[in-house]
Design an enzyme around this catalytic site. Structure first.
Site, PDB file in Angstrom:
ATOM      1  CB  VAL A  22      -0.984   0.117   1.166  1.00 15.35           C
ATOM      2  CG1 VAL A  22      -1.913  -1.001   1.075  1.00 15.35           C
ATOM      3  CG2 VAL A  22      -0.262  -0.054   2.624  1.00 15.35           C
ATOM      4  CB  SER A  23       0.727   4.259  -2.033  1.00 16.29           C
ATOM      5  OG  SER A  23       0.812   3.625  -3.137  1.00 16.29           O
ATOM      6  CB  THR A  24      -0.878   6.361   2.397  1.00 17.37           C
ATOM      7  OG1 THR A  24      -1.837   5.413   2.385  1.00 17.37           O
ATOM      8  CG2 THR A  24      -0.641   7.160   1.120  1.00 17.37           C
TER       9      THR A  24
END
Length: 205
Positions: A22-24
């Site tokens: 996941v990016s965040t």
């Protein structure tokens, strides 16, 4: 005299190496992990990156997953964007795995489960990777065009203008009539959608 029997070495079983990302930090990988485990990946063979963009050259857990891959193993991801690479890089990556004797499996690619170790899977992967890249480029072009049109209309994208003129309202109305979402246009003006509608109606009275 009989020669001593040769001890047989245990045969290494090919493994499924799962990778989720996941990016965040605000996002979670629960859904990805469930899908990977249901696909046959063991907990010990699951690698997860949190808050890491797909565009970064170094992704610690992704690098570990690749290090764990040996001949006969398969890297398993849920969707193509978990690789976070361009079409050219994704195809080169899949080819690199093949040269190492490893495979790549995407659980949801084109609505199905695709394994690049098969000729059909490899062909479908190539097509879908190209389509995914094309879709990304189209989205970027739309965003760029939308921002350009709003700036030309005199909208302040960086914050609330001190005073919103009738000319800006008219330009905003034209944007909405051309297909721009009213909520987004009103937000760029620094007002609520209700206020925007009230101002635009006042200009026609």
């Amino acid at each position: 005299m009989r020669s001593p029997a040769r001890r047989r070495l245990p045969k290494t079983t090919a493994k499924l190496i799962g990778y989720a990302r996941v990016s965040t930090r605000a996002q979670d990988t629960d859904r990805q992990q469930v899908d990977l485990l249901n696909a046959g990946v063991r907990h010990d063979d699951l690698y997860v990156d949190h808050g890491v963009s797909g565009s970064r050259a170094s992704r610690p857990q992704f690098d570990r997953a690749l290090e764990a891959l040996i001949e006969g193993d398969t890297l398993v991801i849920t969707t193509l964007d978990r690789l976070g690479r361009s079409t050219q890089n994704m195809l080169a990556f899949a080819e690199d795995l093949r040269t190492r004797g490893a495979g790549l499996r995407v659980l949801n690619l084109g609505g199905g489960d695709v394994d690049t170790s098969s000729p059909m899977g490899s062909m479908l992967f190539t097509i879908m990777a190209a389509l995914a890249q094309m879709e990304l480029e189209i989205k970027r072009e739309r965003v760029t065009d939308s921002v350009k049109k709003r700036r030309e209309a005199g909208l302040d994208l960086g914050g609330r203008p001190r005073r919103i003129t009738d000319s800006q309202i008219r330009n905003a109305v034209r944007l909405v009539e051309s297909g721009e979402p009213a909520a987004a246009v009103a937000r760029d003006l620094g007002m609520s959608r209700a206020t925007f509608y009230r101002r635009s109606r006042a200009l026609t009275q």
